[in-house]
Design a protein around this motif. Structure first.
Motif, PDB file in Angstrom:
ATOM      1  N   ALA A  94       3.226   2.441  -5.403  1.00  0.00           N
ATOM      2  CA  ALA A  94       2.490   1.371  -4.725  1.00  0.00           C
ATOM      3  C   ALA A  94       2.591   0.075  -5.511  1.00  0.00           C
ATOM      4  O   ALA A  94       2.826  -1.003  -4.941  1.00  0.00           O
ATOM      5  CB  ALA A  94       1.030   1.778  -4.550  1.00  0.00           C
ATOM      6  N   MET A 122      -4.765   9.555   1.110  1.00  0.00           N
ATOM      7  CA  MET A 122      -5.603   8.480   0.587  1.00  0.00           C
ATOM      8  C   MET A 122      -6.497   7.910   1.677  1.00  0.00           C
ATOM      9  O   MET A 122      -6.119   7.882   2.849  1.00  0.00           O
ATOM     10  CB  MET A 122      -4.725   7.347   0.025  1.00  0.00           C
ATOM     11  N   ASN A 136      -8.563   4.582   3.284  1.00  0.00           N
ATOM     12  CA  ASN A 136      -8.202   3.163   3.441  1.00  0.00           C
ATOM     13  C   ASN A 136      -8.600   2.345   2.219  1.00  0.00           C
ATOM     14  O   ASN A 136      -7.898   1.406   1.819  1.00  0.00           O
ATOM     15  CB  ASN A 136      -8.873   2.584   4.695  1.00  0.00           C
ATOM     16  N   LEU A 147      -6.033   2.879  -0.494  1.00  0.00           N
ATOM     17  CA  LEU A 147      -4.844   2.076  -0.169  1.00  0.00           C
ATOM     18  C   LEU A 147      -5.052   0.613  -0.548  1.00  0.00           C
ATOM     19  O   LEU A 147      -4.158  -0.040  -1.087  1.00  0.00           O
ATOM     20  CB  LEU A 147      -4.524   2.183   1.328  1.00  0.00           C
TER      21      LEU A 147
END
Length: 292
Positions: A39, A200, A202, A205
Motif C-alpha cells: 500500500a 481490511m 474501510n 484502507l
C-alpha cells in the motif's frame, strides 16, 4: 526567504511526513508487513511518476545501471519491511531512531564498497552513535530483543540502499531511481501479499492510504530540501522526526520511552550534530581557501 531556510522548512515537513507514516502504519493494526508495504509503495509510486513526465526523465534508467538499480530496490525494500515490523512491535520513537542510524552505516559502506575517504570525526561519531544504539536495543539473550534487532537491520539495509543511490547519482536522474524502487517493490510484493492477505475495513484502507501519502510527502520533502540547500547545512534537521514520532506515540498510544532509550536518542542526535558541525566547518574552510 533564503534557500537555506526553504531547505530547513522542507526537511521538517519531510520529518513530519515520515512520522505520520509510522503513526498510520500503527493505526492500521495487525496486518501483514507485505500488505502494508504494498500500500505504501503503490500510493507513493505516482509522485515520482508525475515528476518523470514533467521533467521528461527516463522511467527505467540505462541498461548498464540495471544491476545497481535492482540492488538498490531490493535492499531498500527489505529495509522498509523491517522498518514496518519494528513500527508494529516497538515504541515508535525507538523504531524511528534505529532507522535514523542509516547515515552512519552509509559512511561505513561507502568506505568499503565505494572506496570513499572517511574522516576521523566520522569514525568518532559512528562509535558514539553505536553506543547510543545499544542504550535503545539493550542487548539480552531472549526473544524480546528480536524487534530491536530487526529495527537495527532496517537502518543497515536502508544504508546499503543509499550507498547504491550514491553510486547511481552520477548515472541516473533522482526521480528515475525513486520510481524504479517503488515499481520494483510493488511487483515483488504482489505475490507475497496475495498469499498472506488479510481482509481490511474501510478505516484500515484509509490508514494505509494515509501511510503511503505521508511517505510520499517525506520523499518529496527530502528531494526539495536538498535542491534548496546543501546537505551540510540542513541534514541534521532530519532527526526532528524522532521528536515528532515520540510526541505522536505519547499522545495517540500512551508510549513513553524508558530512561536508557531516551539517553540513547540524545547520544545519537548528539553524534549526528557533531558530525554535521565538523562537515560544515570543513566545507566552509575549503571555500575560504579557494577564495583566497
Amino acid at each position: 526567504m533564503n534557500p537555506k531556510i526553504k531547505g530547513i522548512i522542507a526537511i521538517l515537513i519531510s520529518a513530519v511526513g515520515f512520522s505520520f507514516m509510522s503513526v498510520f502504519f500503527r493505526l492500521a493494526g495487525d496486518l501483514p508487513v507485505f500488505q502494508k508495504s504494498l500500500a505504501r509503495n503503490l500510493v507513493a509510486m505516482f509522485i515520482p511518476l508525475f515528476f518523470i513526465y514533467k521533467y521528461k526523465q527516463p522511467m527505467f534508467g540505462k541498461l548498464s545501471s540495471q544491476p545497481l538499480l535492482i540492488s538498490r530496490s531490493a535492499l531498500g525494500l527489505i529495509g522498509v519491511l523491517f522498518n514496518i515490523y519494528a513500527i508494529d512491535h516497538m515504541v515508535l520513537s525507538d523504531a524511528d531512531t534505529l532507522m535514523k542510524l542509516n547515515p552512519f552505516w552509509t559512511i561505513l559502506f561507502s568506505l568499503i564498497f565505494l572506496n570513499e575517504k572517511i574522516r576521523k570525526y566520522q569514525i568518532t561519531a559512528m562509535v558514539v552513535a553505536i553506543l547510543g544504539m545499544l542504550l535503545i536495543v539493550k542487548p539480552e539473550f531472549s526473544s524480546s530483543i528480536i524487534p530491536s534487532l530487526i529495527g537495527l537491520f532496517s537502518g543497515i539495509f536502508a544504508a546499503s540502499a543509499y550507498t547504491c543511490v550514491r553510486a547511481l547519482s552520477t548515472r541516473e536522474a533522482p526521480y528515475t531511481i525513486v520510481f524504479y524502487f517503488s515499481l520494483f517493490s510493488v511487483v515483488v510484493l504482489i505475490p507475497f501479499t496475495i498469499f498472506t492477505y488479510e481482509p481490511m475495513s474501510n478505516l484500515q484502507l484509509l490508514y494505509l492510504f494515509g501511510a503511503g501519502l505521508s511517505a510520499a510527502v517525506g520523499q518529496i520533502g527530502i528531494t526539495l530540501a536538498y535542491s534548496f540547500a546543501a546537505a551540510k547545512d540542513i541534514s541534521i534537521f532530519t532527526y526532528a522526526s524522532i521528536i515528532f514520532t515520540a510526541l505522536f506515540g505519547f499522545i495517540l498510544f500512551g508510549e513513553s520511552p524508558d530512561v536508557l532509550a531516551t539517553l540513547g536518542y540524545v547520544v545519537i542526535i548528539g553524534a549526528s550534530y557533531y558530525m554535521f558541525e565538523k562537515a560544515r566547518r570543513e566545507s566552509n574552510a575549503t571555500q575560504q581557501q579557494s577564495k583566497s
